[in-house]
Design a protein around this motif. Structure first.
Motif, mmCIF file in Angstrom:
data_model
loop_
_atom_site.group_PDB
_atom_site.id
_atom_site.type_symbol
_atom_site.label_atom_id
_atom_site.label_comp_id
_atom_site.label_asym_id
_atom_site.label_seq_id
_atom_site.Cartn_x
_atom_site.Cartn_y
_atom_site.Cartn_z
ATOM 1 N N ALA A 108 4.413 36.012 9.914
ATOM 2 C CA ALA A 108 5.106 37.312 10.205
ATOM 3 C C ALA A 108 6.437 36.836 10.880
ATOM 4 O O ALA A 108 7.496 37.550 10.761
ATOM 5 C CB ALA A 108 4.308 37.918 11.375
ATOM 6 N N ALA A 109 6.618 35.852 11.573
ATOM 7 C CA ALA A 109 7.752 35.292 11.897
ATOM 8 C C ALA A 109 8.920 34.935 10.966
ATOM 9 O O ALA A 109 9.847 35.157 10.996
ATOM 10 C CB ALA A 109 7.928 34.067 12.843
ATOM 11 N N LYS A 110 8.252 34.213 9.805
ATOM 12 C CA LYS A 110 8.927 34.125 8.520
ATOM 13 C C LYS A 110 9.665 35.455 7.822
ATOM 14 O O LYS A 110 10.895 35.323 7.500
ATOM 15 C CB LYS A 110 8.057 33.370 7.469
ATOM 16 C CG LYS A 110 7.741 32.000 7.858
ATOM 17 C CD LYS A 110 6.806 31.216 6.784
ATOM 18 C CE LYS A 110 7.329 31.617 5.437
ATOM 19 N NZ LYS A 110 6.339 31.094 4.133
ATOM 20 N N THR A 111 8.689 36.269 7.933
ATOM 21 C CA THR A 111 9.287 37.392 7.239
ATOM 22 C C THR A 111 10.537 38.140 8.029
ATOM 23 O O THR A 111 11.360 38.497 7.510
ATOM 24 C CB THR A 111 8.160 38.626 7.013
ATOM 25 O OG1 THR A 111 6.993 38.029 6.280
ATOM 26 C CG2 THR A 111 8.551 39.847 6.253
ATOM 27 N N LYS A 112 10.191 38.122 9.355
ATOM 28 C CA LYS A 112 11.245 38.780 10.118
ATOM 29 C C LYS A 112 12.646 37.984 10.181
ATOM 30 O O LYS A 112 13.759 38.449 10.135
ATOM 31 C CB LYS A 112 10.796 39.053 11.617
ATOM 32 C CG LYS A 112 9.385 40.149 11.643
ATOM 33 C CD LYS A 112 9.132 40.169 12.998
ATOM 34 C CE LYS A 112 8.112 41.326 13.334
ATOM 35 N NZ LYS A 112 7.683 41.502 14.592
ATOM 36 N N ARG A 113 12.470 36.782 10.168
ATOM 37 C CA ARG A 113 13.604 35.871 10.055
ATOM 38 C C ARG A 113 14.276 35.607 8.515
ATOM 39 O O ARG A 113 15.033 34.750 8.641
ATOM 40 C CB ARG A 113 13.323 34.723 10.693
ATOM 41 C CG ARG A 113 13.266 34.652 12.373
ATOM 42 C CD ARG A 113 14.472 34.648 12.979
ATOM 43 N NE ARG A 113 15.120 33.229 12.958
ATOM 44 C CZ ARG A 113 14.895 32.146 13.668
ATOM 45 N NH1 ARG A 113 14.124 32.131 14.774
ATOM 46 N NH2 ARG A 113 15.549 30.890 13.370
ATOM 47 N N LYS A 114 13.456 36.246 7.608
ATOM 48 C CA LYS A 114 13.773 35.760 6.393
ATOM 49 C C LYS A 114 13.763 34.261 5.967
ATOM 50 O O LYS A 114 14.723 33.894 5.352
ATOM 51 C CB LYS A 114 15.154 36.522 5.981
ATOM 52 C CG LYS A 114 15.153 37.802 6.017
ATOM 53 C CD LYS A 114 16.500 38.614 5.668
ATOM 54 C CE LYS A 114 16.591 40.145 5.479
ATOM 55 N NZ LYS A 114 15.914 40.799 6.909
ATOM 56 N N ILE A 115 12.632 33.716 6.425
ATOM 57 C CA ILE A 115 12.726 32.542 6.169
ATOM 58 C C ILE A 115 11.627 31.885 5.217
ATOM 59 O O ILE A 115 10.747 32.575 4.979
ATOM 60 C CB ILE A 115 12.168 31.448 7.592
ATOM 61 C CG1 ILE A 115 13.385 31.343 8.460
ATOM 62 C CG2 ILE A 115 11.722 30.219 7.249
ATOM 63 C CD1 ILE A 115 12.780 30.929 9.857
ATOM 64 N N THR A 116 12.171 30.991 4.206
ATOM 65 C CA THR A 116 11.091 30.774 3.022
ATOM 66 C C THR A 116 10.453 29.389 3.201
ATOM 67 O O THR A 116 9.577 29.020 2.449
ATOM 68 C CB THR A 116 11.967 30.685 1.688
ATOM 69 O OG1 THR A 116 13.104 29.730 1.818
ATOM 70 C CG2 THR A 116 12.496 31.918 1.442
ATOM 71 N N MET A 117 11.041 28.263 4.099
ATOM 72 C CA MET A 117 10.352 27.053 4.213
ATOM 73 C C MET A 117 10.506 26.913 5.704
ATOM 74 O O MET A 117 11.366 26.988 6.303
ATOM 75 C CB MET A 117 11.078 26.115 3.699
ATOM 76 C CG MET A 117 10.842 24.623 4.049
ATOM 77 S SD MET A 117 11.976 23.338 2.956
ATOM 78 C CE MET A 117 11.641 23.922 1.058
ATOM 79 N N VAL A 118 9.290 26.482 6.070
ATOM 80 C CA VAL A 118 8.958 25.963 7.661
ATOM 81 C C VAL A 118 8.581 24.463 7.657
ATOM 82 O O VAL A 118 7.600 24.164 7.182
ATOM 83 C CB VAL A 118 8.026 26.804 8.175
ATOM 84 C CG1 VAL A 118 7.559 26.604 9.643
ATOM 85 C CG2 VAL A 118 8.326 28.381 8.325
ATOM 86 N N LEU A 119 9.529 23.616 8.332
ATOM 87 C CA LEU A 119 9.074 22.351 8.550
ATOM 88 C C LEU A 119 8.712 22.164 9.901
ATOM 89 O O LEU A 119 8.908 22.643 11.009
ATOM 90 C CB LEU A 119 10.499 21.535 8.496
ATOM 91 C CG LEU A 119 11.454 21.958 7.425
ATOM 92 C CD1 LEU A 119 12.496 21.055 7.036
ATOM 93 C CD2 LEU A 119 10.510 21.400 6.068
ATOM 94 N N ASP A 120 7.810 20.861 9.935
ATOM 95 C CA ASP A 120 7.379 20.543 11.196
ATOM 96 C C ASP A 120 8.341 19.698 11.873
ATOM 97 O O ASP A 120 8.992 18.792 11.136
ATOM 98 C CB ASP A 120 5.784 19.698 10.804
ATOM 99 C CG ASP A 120 5.271 19.262 12.328
ATOM 100 O OD1 ASP A 120 5.677 18.426 12.815
ATOM 101 O OD2 ASP A 120 4.472 20.058 12.712
#
Length: 226
Positions: free
Chosen positions: A148-160
């Motif tokens: 959900a956060a990815k969609t709102k921030r328009k993020i396609t890659m999340v890193l640790d």
């Protein structure tokens, strides 16, 4: 000689400390440096969720009997150890200390400390199980919150964070995910069902059971082929 203190034995469970490695979630920046890229710390997100924080507070009341019992036992063990500490220090400060006697005293103190710590941890085991139950409930919603956060921030890659040497706070996705998590699971149950085990233990038990069944089936096939 390390003292048998409340801080050393009880702090992690009684004080409601967050699991090791957790850090406070930083507030998200207004804009990103590189579009589509974000960094999120799952442990920090869970620890900063409302459900986790509320559970930490509630646990102090729900499990007060165990906390009080552990503290009473801690005081008893400390009283038992105090004269042993005093004698050990006095004997060690003698002009010609008996090293064999000192080793025996040190071993006795260590044995009492270790058994005391194990006993107190056993008393506090329901608290540890409660925390694991809460964390698992929240973790089950974590991926939905991240998506959900990815969609709102328009993020396609999340890193640790462990995969990132350095990053500007503009990449920090923690608080965005925390906000989504607070909506998905505002509260968590703190008392696990009877017989509940953490997921890792459940999976290990299932693997053992599957292996035992395979071994039994193989034995039956071998007997039937004779």
């Amino acid at each position: 000689m390390k003292n048998f203190t409340k801080k050393a034995v009880l702090a992690a469970l009684i004080a409601g400390a967050a699991p090791a490695g957790m850090i406070a979630a930083a507030a998200p920046a207004a804009a990103q440096v590189v579009p589509g890229l974000g960094v999120a710390n799952p442990d920090a997100i869970v620890a900063n969720s409302n459900a986790f924080k509320t559970a930490e507070t509630q646990r102090q009341t729900t499990y007060k009997a165990q906390i009080d019992q552990a503290e009473a036992r801690r005081q008893q063990i400390a009283a038992q150890l105090e004269p042993l500490y005093t004698k050990f220090e006095a004997d060690r400060s003698a002009a010609n200390p008996d090293q064999n006697a000192l080793r025996q005293q040190a071993a006795q103190i260590q044995q009492i400390e270790q058994s005391g710590q194990a006993e107190i941890q056993q008393i506090l085991q329901p608290l540890a199980l409660s925390r694991a139950y809460v964390v698992e409930q929240i973790s089950d919603k974590l991926m939905d919150a991240i998506n959900a956060a990815k969609t709102k921030r328009k993020i396609t890659m999340v890193l640790d964070p462990s995969a990132v040497v350095m990053a500007d706070q503009a990449y920090n996705l923690n608080q965005d995910v925390v906000n989504e998590l607070n909506t998905l699971i505002p509260n968590a149950q703190i008392v696990p069902p009877q017989g509940w085990m953490p997921r890792a233990q459940r999976e290990a038990a299932a693997q053992q059971q599957a292996a035992a069944q395979q071994q039994q089936a193989a034995g039956q096939q071998t007997s039937g082929g004779r």
